[in-house]
Design a protein around this motif. Structure first.
Motif, PDB file in Angstrom:
ATOM      1  N   GLY A 237       0.797  -1.214   0.000  1.00  0.00           N
ATOM      2  CA  GLY A 237       0.000   0.000   0.000  1.00  0.00           C
ATOM      3  C   GLY A 237       0.832   1.269   0.000  1.00  0.00           C
ATOM      4  N   MET A 238       2.153   1.139   0.170  1.00  0.00           N
ATOM      5  CA  MET A 238       3.011   2.314   0.073  1.00  0.00           C
ATOM      6  C   MET A 238       3.304   2.607  -1.391  1.00  0.00           C
ATOM      7  N   VAL A 239       3.289   3.876  -1.769  1.00  0.00           N
ATOM      8  CA  VAL A 239       3.592   4.312  -3.135  1.00  0.00           C
ATOM      9  C   VAL A 239       4.681   5.372  -3.059  1.00  0.00           C
ATOM     10  N   PHE A 240       5.750   5.182  -3.824  1.00  0.00           N
ATOM     11  CA  PHE A 240       6.857   6.144  -3.798  1.00  0.00           C
ATOM     12  C   PHE A 240       7.687   6.021  -5.068  1.00  0.00           C
ATOM     13  N   THR A 241       8.594   6.964  -5.252  1.00  0.00           N
ATOM     14  CA  THR A 241       9.476   6.933  -6.416  1.00  0.00           C
ATOM     15  C   THR A 241      10.831   6.335  -6.040  1.00  0.00           C
ATOM     16  N   VAL A 242      11.416   5.659  -7.007  1.00  0.00           N
ATOM     17  CA  VAL A 242      12.829   5.271  -6.944  1.00  0.00           C
ATOM     18  C   VAL A 242      13.495   6.026  -8.080  1.00  0.00           C
ATOM     19  N   GLU A 243      14.436   6.923  -7.758  1.00  0.00           N
ATOM     20  CA  GLU A 243      14.962   7.848  -8.761  1.00  0.00           C
ATOM     21  C   GLU A 243      16.422   8.228  -8.488  1.00  0.00           C
ATOM     22  N   PRO A 244      17.318   7.270  -8.465  1.00  0.00           N
ATOM     23  CA  PRO A 244      18.719   7.600  -8.153  1.00  0.00           C
ATOM     24  C   PRO A 244      19.353   8.513  -9.192  1.00  0.00           C
ATOM     25  N   MET A 245      20.080   9.488  -8.699  1.00  0.00           N
ATOM     26  CA  MET A 245      20.836  10.410  -9.548  1.00  0.00           C
ATOM     27  C   MET A 245      22.299   9.973  -9.482  1.00  0.00           C
ATOM     28  N   ILE A 246      22.831   9.566 -10.625  1.00  0.00           N
ATOM     29  CA  ILE A 246      24.143   8.928 -10.678  1.00  0.00           C
ATOM     30  C   ILE A 246      25.126   9.830 -11.418  1.00  0.00           C
ATOM     31  N   ASN A 247      26.242  10.126 -10.769  1.00  0.00           N
ATOM     32  CA  ASN A 247      27.259  11.000 -11.360  1.00  0.00           C
ATOM     33  C   ASN A 247      28.457  10.196 -11.838  1.00  0.00           C
ATOM     34  N   ALA A 248      29.034  10.640 -12.950  1.00  0.00           N
ATOM     35  CA  ALA A 248      30.251  10.006 -13.451  1.00  0.00           C
ATOM     36  C   ALA A 248      31.439  10.342 -12.557  1.00  0.00           C
ATOM     37  N   GLY A 249      31.388  11.504 -11.895  1.00  0.00           N
ATOM     38  CA  GLY A 249      32.457  11.924 -10.994  1.00  0.00           C
ATOM     39  C   GLY A 249      32.030  11.818  -9.546  1.00  0.00           C
ATOM     40  N   ARG A 250      32.272  12.871  -8.783  1.00  0.00           N
ATOM     41  CA  ARG A 250      31.936  12.865  -7.366  1.00  0.00           C
ATOM     42  C   ARG A 250      30.455  13.171  -7.145  1.00  0.00           C
ATOM     43  N   TYR A 251      29.979  12.870  -5.950  1.00  0.00           N
ATOM     44  CA  TYR A 251      28.552  12.960  -5.657  1.00  0.00           C
ATOM     45  C   TYR A 251      28.070  14.354  -5.317  1.00  0.00           C
ATOM     46  N   LYS A 252      28.979  15.298  -5.041  1.00  0.00           N
ATOM     47  CA  LYS A 252      28.566  16.607  -4.566  1.00  0.00           C
ATOM     48  C   LYS A 252      27.932  17.444  -5.678  1.00  0.00           C
ATOM     49  N   VAL A 253      26.946  18.278  -5.278  1.00  0.00           N
ATOM     50  CA  VAL A 253      26.204  19.089  -6.243  1.00  0.00           C
ATOM     51  C   VAL A 253      26.126  20.537  -5.770  1.00  0.00           C
ATOM     52  N   THR A 254      25.760  21.410  -6.700  1.00  0.00           N
ATOM     53  CA  THR A 254      25.528  22.819  -6.378  1.00  0.00           C
ATOM     54  C   THR A 254      24.192  23.243  -6.989  1.00  0.00           C
ATOM     55  N   VAL A 255      23.591  24.296  -6.434  1.00  0.00           N
ATOM     56  CA  VAL A 255      22.342  24.832  -6.960  1.00  0.00           C
ATOM     57  C   VAL A 255      22.630  26.203  -7.563  1.00  0.00           C
ATOM     58  N   ASP A 256      22.142  26.433  -8.789  1.00  0.00           N
ATOM     59  CA  ASP A 256      22.357  27.695  -9.478  1.00  0.00           C
ATOM     60  C   ASP A 256      21.833  28.862  -8.642  1.00  0.00           C
ATOM     61  N   VAL A 263      20.224  22.139 -10.485  1.00  0.00           N
ATOM     62  CA  VAL A 263      21.220  21.428  -9.682  1.00  0.00           C
ATOM     63  C   VAL A 263      22.260  20.820 -10.624  1.00  0.00           C
ATOM     64  N   ARG A 264      23.524  21.138 -10.392  1.00  0.00           N
ATOM     65  CA  ARG A 264      24.617  20.637 -11.221  1.00  0.00           C
ATOM     66  C   ARG A 264      25.621  19.862 -10.384  1.00  0.00           C
ATOM     67  N   THR A 265      26.385  19.011 -11.044  1.00  0.00           N
ATOM     68  CA  THR A 265      27.488  18.359 -10.358  1.00  0.00           C
ATOM     69  C   THR A 265      28.536  19.415 -10.021  1.00  0.00           C
ATOM     70  N   LYS A 266      29.085  19.324  -8.838  1.00  0.00           N
ATOM     71  CA  LYS A 266      30.058  20.332  -8.411  1.00  0.00           C
ATOM     72  C   LYS A 266      31.334  20.260  -9.233  1.00  0.00           C
ATOM     73  N   ASP A 267      31.704  19.050  -9.676  1.00  0.00           N
ATOM     74  CA  ASP A 267      32.938  18.893 -10.466  1.00  0.00           C
ATOM     75  C   ASP A 267      32.676  18.948 -11.970  1.00  0.00           C
ATOM     76  N   HIS A 268      31.421  19.262 -12.353  1.00  0.00           N
ATOM     77  CA  HIS A 268      31.003  19.396 -13.759  1.00  0.00           C
ATOM     78  C   HIS A 268      31.076  18.077 -14.538  1.00  0.00           C
ATOM     79  N   SER A 269      31.075  16.962 -13.819  1.00  0.00           N
ATOM     80  CA  SER A 269      30.996  15.664 -14.483  1.00  0.00           C
ATOM     81  C   SER A 269      29.563  15.411 -14.939  1.00  0.00           C
ATOM     82  N   LEU A 270      29.385  14.444 -15.830  1.00  0.00           N
ATOM     83  CA  LEU A 270      28.055  14.111 -16.324  1.00  0.00           C
ATOM     84  C   LEU A 270      27.210  13.472 -15.226  1.00  0.00           C
ATOM     85  N   SER A 271      25.895  13.633 -15.357  1.00  0.00           N
ATOM     86  CA  SER A 271      24.958  13.020 -14.414  1.00  0.00           C
ATOM     87  C   SER A 271      23.788  12.414 -15.182  1.00  0.00           C
ATOM     88  N   ALA A 272      23.216  11.345 -14.639  1.00  0.00           N
ATOM     89  CA  ALA A 272      22.074  10.686 -15.283  1.00  0.00           C
ATOM     90  C   ALA A 272      21.098  10.192 -14.224  1.00  0.00           C
TER      91      ALA A 272
END
Length: 290
Positions: A237-256, A263-272
């Motif tokens: 009965g629980m409903v939720f999203t599974v939506e991992p954000m995966i970075n090619a580089g490090r996990y840290k992000v910044t907000v414009d 939201v961008r990767t802090k090291d400017h690596s690709l994200s998916a």
């Protein structure tokens, strides 16, 4: 509750024929405070009518994602995709949930390359060969929400970009496979993080999945890094999203700082990122929007 009372879930059925067995199983379970195990509150357990409402919203949300998919091509500006999706959703009696949500100016999110999420569609953002992008759509229909996102690649992309898109999809699917009735939220993050690390990628920790129903973001929060056997209990009965954000580089992000959203990767690596709305059932899961 008395066995013959109407069930607390709002189904209109007698308690003994609805959630009595569920409550008895829950009451028999022991939760380990030191592991952070949490009993789910009743208000996040959906009844049959709620589930059907979310399922119908999911059908329209998937149609919107299909339309977006048909428009991803070199030379296309992202605002035109946003416009078309909005017309489709509104033309079928729905509401684009993102539009004006806490000041967000568009109907969907389109995030390119090093943008992790919440990318704002624009006439100035033109898709070009080699881009990877996430299209994230949330639709409200008759008061119920559905939320999902997909990745796309424009023309021929670099091998490392194509691999990241694939690893991100695998992370989502592995996270969903980890969802078991009477398991724990931490099982999801543990599975996702292990696969990402095994493939040389990192998982964004500042953002995660969330409950879905009659509000945009409900409990439970779904982190995509975790420890098995910890967190909230997963129950039917629980409903939720599974939506991992995966970075090619490090996990840290910044907000414009200018738009307050992108939201961008802090090291400017690709994200998916890939995302589905899922329902926990008695035997596993059902995907409600993808």
């Amino acid at each position: 509750m008395n066995r013959n009372d109407l069930c607390w879930c709002g189904s209109g059925r007698k308690y003994k024929k609805c959630h009595l067995a569920y409550d008895e199983r829950l009451d028999a379970m022991k939760f380990d405070f030191f592991k952070g195990q949490v009993r789910p509150p009743r208000n996040i357990i959906k009844n049959a009518a709620d589930i059907e409402g979310i399922r119908k919203a999911g059908v329209l949300n998937d149609a919107a994602l299909d339309l977006a998919a048909s428009m991803v091509e070199e030379g296309r500006d992202t605002a035109s995709i946003d416009d078309a999706v909005r017309k489709l959703i509104e033309g079928n009696g729905g509401i684009p949930a993102c539009l004006n949500y806490e000041g967000y100016p568009k109907s969907i999110c389109i995030s390119l390359n090093d943008v992790v999420c919440h990318g704002i569609p624009s006439r100035k953002t033109i898709l070009k060969e080699g881009d990877i992008l996430n299209v994230d759509i949330t639709t409200i229909l008759d008061g119920y929400y559905a939320d999902a996102s997909r990745m796309f690649m424009v023309g021929k992309v670099a091998p490392e970009a194509e691999r990241l898109v694939q690893v991100a999809k695998e992370c989502m699917l592995i996270g969903i496979e980890a969802v078991k009735p009477w398991g724990y939220v931490g099982d999801i993050g543990a599975a996702v993080n292990a696969h990402a690390k095994a493939n040389g990628c990192s998982v964004v920790t500042e953002l995660g999945g969330h409950g879905v129903g009659k509000d945009f973001h409900e409990d439970p929060y779904i982190p995509h890094v975790g420890e098995r056997g910890t967190g909230m209990l997963l129950v039917p009965g629980m409903v939720f999203t599974v939506e991992p954000m995966i970075n090619a580089g490090r996990y840290k992000v910044t907000v414009d700082k200018k738009d307050g959203w992108t939201v961008r990767t802090k090291d400017h690596s690709l994200s998916a990122q890939w995302e589905k709305t899922i329902l926990v059932t008695e035997t596993g899961v059902e995907v409600l929007s993808s």
